[in-house]
Motif scaffolding. Structure first.
Motif, PDB file in Angstrom:
ATOM      1  N   ASP A  39      -4.560   2.980   2.645  1.00  0.00           N
ATOM      2  CA  ASP A  39      -3.075   2.884   1.783  1.00  0.00           C
ATOM      3  C   ASP A  39      -3.351   3.460   0.532  1.00  0.00           C
ATOM      4  O   ASP A  39      -2.951   2.911  -0.671  1.00  0.00           O
ATOM      5  CB  ASP A  39      -2.609   1.411   1.756  1.00  0.00           C
TER       6      ASP A  39
ATOM      7  N   ASP B 131       2.938  -2.841  -9.763  1.00  0.00           N
ATOM      8  CA  ASP B 131       4.171  -2.035  -9.942  1.00  0.00           C
ATOM      9  C   ASP B 131       4.477  -0.934 -10.965  1.00  0.00           C
ATOM     10  O   ASP B 131       4.598  -1.471 -12.039  1.00  0.00           O
ATOM     11  CB  ASP B 131       5.534  -2.739  -9.870  1.00  0.00           C
TER      12      ASP B 131
ATOM     13  N   LYS C 272       3.075   3.695  -6.254  1.00  0.00           N
ATOM     14  CA  LYS C 272       4.005   2.341  -6.332  1.00  0.00           C
ATOM     15  C   LYS C 272       2.913   1.171  -7.194  1.00  0.00           C
ATOM     16  O   LYS C 272       3.237   0.402  -7.691  1.00  0.00           O
ATOM     17  CB  LYS C 272       4.297   1.751  -5.397  1.00  0.00           C
ATOM     18  N   SER C 273       1.764   1.463  -6.995  1.00  0.00           N
ATOM     19  CA  SER C 273       0.550   0.606  -7.574  1.00  0.00           C
ATOM     20  C   SER C 273      -0.490   1.629  -8.150  1.00  0.00           C
ATOM     21  O   SER C 273      -0.827   2.626  -7.436  1.00  0.00           O
ATOM     22  CB  SER C 273       0.085  -0.555  -6.939  1.00  0.00           C
TER      23      SER C 273
ATOM     24  N   SER D 206      -1.583   3.935  -5.492  1.00  0.00           N
ATOM     25  CA  SER D 206      -1.446   3.661  -3.751  1.00  0.00           C
ATOM     26  C   SER D 206       0.389   3.654  -3.825  1.00  0.00           C
ATOM     27  O   SER D 206       0.972   3.332  -4.472  1.00  0.00           O
ATOM     28  CB  SER D 206      -1.745   2.246  -3.402  1.00  0.00           C
TER      29      SER D 206
ATOM     30  N   ILE E  55       1.959   1.715  -1.918  1.00  0.00           N
ATOM     31  CA  ILE E  55       2.126   0.457  -1.498  1.00  0.00           C
ATOM     32  C   ILE E  55       2.200  -0.534  -2.762  1.00  0.00           C
ATOM     33  O   ILE E  55       0.881  -0.228  -3.720  1.00  0.00           O
ATOM     34  CB  ILE E  55       1.410  -0.177  -0.727  1.00  0.00           C
ATOM     35  N   GLU E  56       3.240  -1.286  -3.290  1.00  0.00           N
ATOM     36  CA  GLU E  56       3.242  -2.242  -4.238  1.00  0.00           C
ATOM     37  C   GLU E  56       1.928  -3.325  -4.054  1.00  0.00           C
ATOM     38  O   GLU E  56       1.868  -3.800  -3.192  1.00  0.00           O
ATOM     39  CB  GLU E  56       4.275  -2.880  -4.561  1.00  0.00           C
TER      40      GLU E  56
ATOM     41  N   ARG F 275      -1.130  -3.037  -4.332  1.00  0.00           N
ATOM     42  CA  ARG F 275      -2.170  -2.824  -3.246  1.00  0.00           C
ATOM     43  C   ARG F 275      -3.453  -3.259  -3.309  1.00  0.00           C
ATOM     44  O   ARG F 275      -4.282  -3.600  -2.886  1.00  0.00           O
ATOM     45  CB  ARG F 275      -2.173  -1.225  -3.056  1.00  0.00           C
TER      46      ARG F 275
END
Length: 159
Positions: free
Chosen positions: A49, A98, A113-114, A134, A136-137, A139
Motif C-alpha cells: 500500500d 493525511d 494520502k499519507s 501511500s 491510503i490515509e 498507512r
C-alpha cells in the motif's frame, strides 16, 4: 529473491528480517548510490500500500532527489518546506496521516494520502531523508516508524 510472501511473523519481526536483508545487500559495497538504490528497491518490494519510496540528499542547502521507486518526483525541496523539508529542519521523523492537512505539503503525486519521512543523520547532521508515500490515509503506524528508523540505521553503516 525477496518476495513479499516470504515475510511472516509480527510486523517487528518482518522489519528485523528486512534490516538483515539490507545489511546483506550492502555488505562489502562502498558505492553510496548502489546501496541507496538497493534500499529503495527492497523497501518497495517489502511495503504494501505505497506508491513512492525513495531518498533525497542534502546538496547546497536543499534536498535533491536520489534513488527511488515510483512515479517521477519533485527534484529539489527547500529545507523547511513540505514534509521532507520539515523533517530536515526538525531532525526527526514525521508521520502524516493525511497529507492534505499538512501545511505546505508538496504534492508530487496526487494519489498520495499519507506519508512518513525519516531523517538520515550522520555526525549530528542531516545528510538526507527516506520518504515514503501511500495512497491510503493513516498507512504508517508507530511500528512502521520504529522499523524504518532501524532500516535507516543499518543503511548508515554503508554511507
Amino acid at each position: 529473491m525477496f518476495a513479499k510472501k516470504t515475510y511472516s511473523g509480527t510486523l517487528a519481526e518482518q522489519y528485523n528480517l528486512l534490516s538483515k536483508q539490507l545489511d546483506a545487500l550492502c555488505h562489502g559495497e562502498t558505492d553510496m548510490i548502489a546501496n541507496y538504490s538497493n534500499a529503495s528497491a527492497l523497501l518497495n518490494q517489502f511495503l504494501t500500500d505505497i506508491n513512492w519510496v525513495g531518498f533525497y540528499f542534502m546538496k547546497d542547502g536543499e534536498l535533491v532527489l536520489g534513488p527511488f521507486q515510483g512515479l517521477p518526483a519533485c527534484v529539489r525541496i527547500p529545507v523547511g518546506r513540505g514534509v521532507c523539508g520539515t523533517t530536515v529542519a526538525n531532525k526527526e521523523t514525521i508521520v502524516v496521516e493525511d497529507v492534505h492537512t499538512f501545511p505546505g505539503h508538496i504534492a508530487c503525486d496526487a494519489a498520495s494520502k499519507s506519508e512518513i519521512v525519516i531523517p538520515i543523520i550522520k555526525n549530528d547532521e542531516v545528510i538526507g531523508v527516506l520518504d515514503i508515500d501511500s495512497p491510503i490515509e493513516a498507512r504508517f503506524s508507530s511500528e512502521d516508524q520504529v522499523g524504518l528508523e532501524k532500516f535507516v540505521t543499518v543503511l548508515l553503516k554503508y554511507v
